[in-house]
Design an enzyme around this catalytic site. Structure first.
Site, PDB file in Angstrom:
ATOM      1  N   GLY A   1      -0.769  -7.364   0.608  1.00 56.00           N
ATOM      2  CA  GLY A   1      -0.793  -6.972   2.007  1.00 56.00           C
ATOM      3  C   GLY A   1      -2.169  -6.473   2.388  1.00 56.00           C
ATOM      4  O   GLY A   1      -2.913  -5.976   1.547  1.00 56.00           O
TER       5      GLY A   1
ATOM      6  N   GLN B   1      -8.437  -2.175   7.207  1.00 54.27           N
ATOM      7  CA  GLN B   1      -9.092  -2.214   5.899  1.00 54.27           C
ATOM      8  C   GLN B   1     -10.331  -3.105   5.880  1.00 54.27           C
ATOM      9  O   GLN B   1     -11.158  -2.977   4.988  1.00 54.27           O
ATOM     10  CB  GLN B   1      -8.116  -2.688   4.826  1.00 54.27           C
ATOM     11  CG  GLN B   1      -6.992  -1.698   4.572  1.00 54.27           C
ATOM     12  CD  GLN B   1      -6.000  -2.278   3.590  1.00 54.27           C
ATOM     13  OE1 GLN B   1      -5.053  -2.944   3.976  1.00 54.27           O
ATOM     14  NE2 GLN B   1      -6.244  -2.027   2.315  1.00 54.27           N
TER      15      GLN B   1
ATOM     16  N   CYS C   1      -3.399  -0.046  -3.680  1.00 54.72           N
ATOM     17  CA  CYS C   1      -4.015  -0.374  -2.403  1.00 54.72           C
ATOM     18  C   CYS C   1      -5.374  -1.002  -2.642  1.00 54.72           C
ATOM     19  O   CYS C   1      -6.141  -0.518  -3.478  1.00 54.72           O
ATOM     20  CB  CYS C   1      -4.157   0.901  -1.570  1.00 54.72           C
ATOM     21  SG  CYS C   1      -4.876   0.649   0.054  1.00 54.72           S
ATOM     22  N   LEU C   2      -5.665  -2.052  -1.886  1.00 57.54           N
ATOM     23  CA  LEU C   2      -6.971  -2.706  -2.012  1.00 57.54           C
ATOM     24  C   LEU C   2      -8.106  -1.774  -1.588  1.00 57.54           C
ATOM     25  O   LEU C   2      -9.244  -1.952  -2.013  1.00 57.54           O
ATOM     26  CB  LEU C   2      -7.008  -3.989  -1.184  1.00 57.54           C
ATOM     27  CG  LEU C   2      -6.036  -5.083  -1.629  1.00 57.54           C
ATOM     28  CD1 LEU C   2      -6.096  -6.278  -0.691  1.00 57.54           C
ATOM     29  CD2 LEU C   2      -6.306  -5.499  -3.066  1.00 57.54           C
TER      30      LEU C   2
ATOM     31  N   HIS D   1       3.539   0.763   4.158  1.00 54.75           N
ATOM     32  CA  HIS D   1       2.211   1.034   3.602  1.00 54.75           C
ATOM     33  C   HIS D   1       1.123   0.480   4.536  1.00 54.75           C
ATOM     34  O   HIS D   1       0.166   1.178   4.879  1.00 54.75           O
ATOM     35  CB  HIS D   1       2.113   0.393   2.207  1.00 54.75           C
ATOM     36  CG  HIS D   1       0.763   0.486   1.585  1.00 54.75           C
ATOM     37  ND1 HIS D   1       0.495   1.358   0.557  1.00 54.75           N
ATOM     38  CD2 HIS D   1      -0.396  -0.183   1.828  1.00 54.75           C
ATOM     39  CE1 HIS D   1      -0.786   1.215   0.201  1.00 54.75           C
ATOM     40  NE2 HIS D   1      -1.341   0.281   0.954  1.00 54.75           N
ATOM     41  N   GLU D   2       1.274  -0.775   4.949  1.00 50.26           N
ATOM     42  CA  GLU D   2       0.265  -1.400   5.810  1.00 50.26           C
ATOM     43  C   GLU D   2       0.248  -0.776   7.205  1.00 50.26           C
ATOM     44  O   GLU D   2      -0.811  -0.624   7.811  1.00 50.26           O
ATOM     45  CB  GLU D   2       0.479  -2.917   5.900  1.00 50.26           C
ATOM     46  CG  GLU D   2       0.369  -3.650   4.580  1.00 50.26           C
ATOM     47  CD  GLU D   2      -0.923  -3.404   3.805  1.00 50.26           C
ATOM     48  OE1 GLU D   2      -1.957  -3.086   4.420  1.00 50.26           O
ATOM     49  OE2 GLU D   2      -0.899  -3.526   2.573  1.00 50.26           O
TER      50      GLU D   2
ATOM     51  N   HIS E   1      -1.910   2.191   7.371  1.00 49.32           N
ATOM     52  CA  HIS E   1      -3.331   1.867   7.576  1.00 49.32           C
ATOM     53  C   HIS E   1      -3.660   1.780   9.071  1.00 49.32           C
ATOM     54  O   HIS E   1      -4.715   2.243   9.506  1.00 49.32           O
ATOM     55  CB  HIS E   1      -3.700   0.540   6.909  1.00 49.32           C
ATOM     56  CG  HIS E   1      -3.918   0.636   5.446  1.00 49.32           C
ATOM     57  ND1 HIS E   1      -4.913   1.399   4.875  1.00 49.32           N
ATOM     58  CD2 HIS E   1      -3.265   0.064   4.409  1.00 49.32           C
ATOM     59  CE1 HIS E   1      -4.870   1.283   3.561  1.00 49.32           C
ATOM     60  NE2 HIS E   1      -3.870   0.481   3.259  1.00 49.32           N
TER      61      HIS E   1
END
Length: 167
Positions: A45, A50, A91-92, A133-134, A137
């Site tokens: 995701g 991000q 997480c990225l 989660h996304e 962000h």
């Protein structure tokens, strides 16, 4: 095009994303680049925040073979089941760290797809967790915000040290 993924503690990750007024060719190009970036990372995701684009856009693909790409523009989440379940998250934007975060296990999402069409989706399990989660962000929040101050500071210091080495 592979986009640069912002890493914690970059303050731009705290920017609250604005709704997308209209899905344009530029929006679709961003979505295409976000998928390419997410697959390259590799991740499941990615929120536009991000990649330093502060619009309410999320791309996601939970499949092993990159066969289930999903796009959520201007997503809204409704809780369907109030039970929280701990799930390990990574997480990225916080590379190399995985921690348990309590998330609602059953949600409904209303969003727009890359064609500008509204849709509704009921989600459980990993899909529900990933959406939450996304969406965090898009609201300037990271999964480390759910951790103790001690864990969060330890992760921040390790990433800052890595950033200094690579600079």
């Amino acid at each position: 095009m592979i986009l640069n993924i912002l890493e914690y503690p970059d303050p731009r990750l705290r920017t609250i994303a604005k709704p997308v007024d209209e899905v344009t060719d530029e929006t679709r190009k961003l979505i295409e680049d976000m998928f390419e970036t997410m697959y390259d990372a590799p991740g499941i995701g990615l929120a536009a925040t991000q990649v330093n684009v502060h619009q309410q856009i999320i791309v996601m693909d939970l499949s092993e073979d990159k066969s289930e790409p999903r796009v959520f523009i201007n997503p809204k989440v409704e809780v369907l089941d109030g039970d929280y379940q701990p799930m390990q998250e990574g997480c990225l934007s916080v590379p190399g760290f995985y921690e348990d975060v309590d998330r609602i296990e059953h949600v409904r999402i209303n969003a727009i797809n890359e064609k500008g069409e509204a849709f509704e989706l009921e989600a459980t399990g990993l899909l529900a967790v990933c959406i939450q989660h996304e969406m965090d962000h898009l609201n300037g929040k990271l999964f480390v915000d759910y951790l103790s101050a001690l864990k969060r500071n330890r992760i921040r210091k390790k990433l800052e040290k890595l950033h200094k080495k690579s600079a």
